[in-house]
Scaffold this motif. Structure first.
Motif, short mmCIF file in Angstrom:
data_model
loop_
_atom_site.label_atom_id
_atom_site.label_comp_id
_atom_site.label_asym_id
_atom_site.label_seq_id
_atom_site.Cartn_x
_atom_site.Cartn_y
_atom_site.Cartn_z
N GLU A 1 -4.53 -10.69 -4.61
CA GLU A 1 -5.32 -9.47 -4.41
C GLU A 1 -5.63 -8.79 -5.74
O GLU A 1 -5.33 -7.62 -5.95
CB GLU A 1 -4.59 -8.51 -3.46
CG GLU A 1 -4.25 -9.11 -2.12
CD GLU A 1 -5.44 -9.66 -1.36
OE1 GLU A 1 -6.57 -9.15 -1.52
OE2 GLU A 1 -5.24 -10.64 -0.61
N LYS A 2 -6.27 -9.53 -6.62
CA LYS A 2 -6.57 -9.02 -7.95
C LYS A 2 -7.45 -7.75 -7.93
O LYS A 2 -7.42 -6.97 -8.87
CB LYS A 2 -7.21 -10.11 -8.78
CG LYS A 2 -6.22 -11.20 -9.15
CD LYS A 2 -6.88 -12.26 -10.00
CE LYS A 2 -5.97 -13.33 -10.50
NZ LYS A 2 -4.95 -13.88 -9.74
N HIS B 1 -3.77 -0.64 -8.76
CA HIS B 1 -3.26 0.34 -7.79
C HIS B 1 -1.78 0.57 -8.04
O HIS B 1 -1.03 -0.36 -8.36
CB HIS B 1 -3.49 -0.16 -6.36
CG HIS B 1 -3.27 0.88 -5.33
ND1 HIS B 1 -2.01 1.24 -4.89
CD2 HIS B 1 -4.14 1.67 -4.66
CE1 HIS B 1 -2.12 2.19 -3.99
NE2 HIS B 1 -3.41 2.47 -3.82
N LYS B 2 -1.32 1.81 -7.88
CA LYS B 2 0.08 2.11 -8.20
C LYS B 2 1.06 1.39 -7.28
O LYS B 2 2.21 1.22 -7.64
CB LYS B 2 0.34 3.61 -8.19
CG LYS B 2 0.34 4.28 -6.85
CD LYS B 2 0.68 5.76 -7.00
CE LYS B 2 0.75 6.45 -5.68
NZ LYS B 2 1.20 7.84 -5.81
N TYR B 3 0.62 0.96 -6.10
CA TYR B 3 1.51 0.24 -5.19
C TYR B 3 1.18 -1.26 -5.12
O TYR B 3 1.58 -1.94 -4.17
CB TYR B 3 1.46 0.85 -3.79
CG TYR B 3 2.03 2.24 -3.74
CD1 TYR B 3 3.33 2.49 -4.16
CD2 TYR B 3 1.25 3.30 -3.30
CE1 TYR B 3 3.85 3.78 -4.13
CE2 TYR B 3 1.77 4.59 -3.26
CZ TYR B 3 3.07 4.82 -3.69
OH TYR B 3 3.59 6.08 -3.65
#
Length: 166
Positions: free
Chosen positions: A151-152, A157-159
């Motif tokens: 999921e590049k 994203h922080k998560y």
């Protein structure tokens, strides 16, 4: 999801592609713990630490992409690996059946993808044989920690779940 469960709209809660930190953070705050987690697991990506962590938390591990992903990367063709073919020949099984059986013997459910009725039926014919400890060791030498589904698009994203060790 807890509200959905309370309302009877779902029976159980599951996770997908969480890392160990995310799992723990959720367990620490959840009123209703999840029962399962889907993880990309196959002989190219055994994901051992995360699988063991999830199991230690009581989660059922559901392996997605258990046959690798033949259509995604020509370099990584799990079902064409000589080791898998050799084991399949010795059991009179297909390479896919060996890859699925390996994961089942590791205590995981599997979700193999197929579009042909014959292969779907073959993928269920894995309970009449076992891979030996020696064969399991050979299969585990194929591990490359290779993730097809990283999921590049969400890497910043922080998560993002794949920045953690496991």
């Amino acid at each position: 999801m807890e509200d959905c469960r309370d309302m009877g709209k779902t029976l159980d809660i599951g996770l997908s592609s969480f890392n160990s930190q995310q799992i723990q953070r959720l367990l620490d705050s959840a009123r209703i713990p999840p029962v399962a987690i889907q993880l990309e697991v196959n002989c190219y990506n055994t994901n051992k630490k995360l699988v063991e962590f999830a199991k230690s938390k009581g989660l059922v591990v559901v392996a997605f992409s258990p046959l690798g992903t033949p259509s995604k990367d020509a370099e990584f063709q799990l079902l064409q690996e000589p080791v898998i073919q050799e084991i399949a020949d010795s059991h009179k099984k297909t390479p896919a059946q060996v890859a699925i059986r390996y994961l089942i013997q590791q205590g995981m459910a599997t979700v193999p993808k197929s579009v042909t009725a014959r292969r779907i039926a073959e993928n269920t014919e894995v309970f009449d044989f076992k891979v030996t400890d020696e064969e399991i060791s050979k299969l585990e030498t194929l591990n490359r920690n290779y993730k097809v589904y990283s999921e590049k698009i969400a890497v910043d994203h922080k998560y993002y779940p794949f920045n953690a060790d496991f």
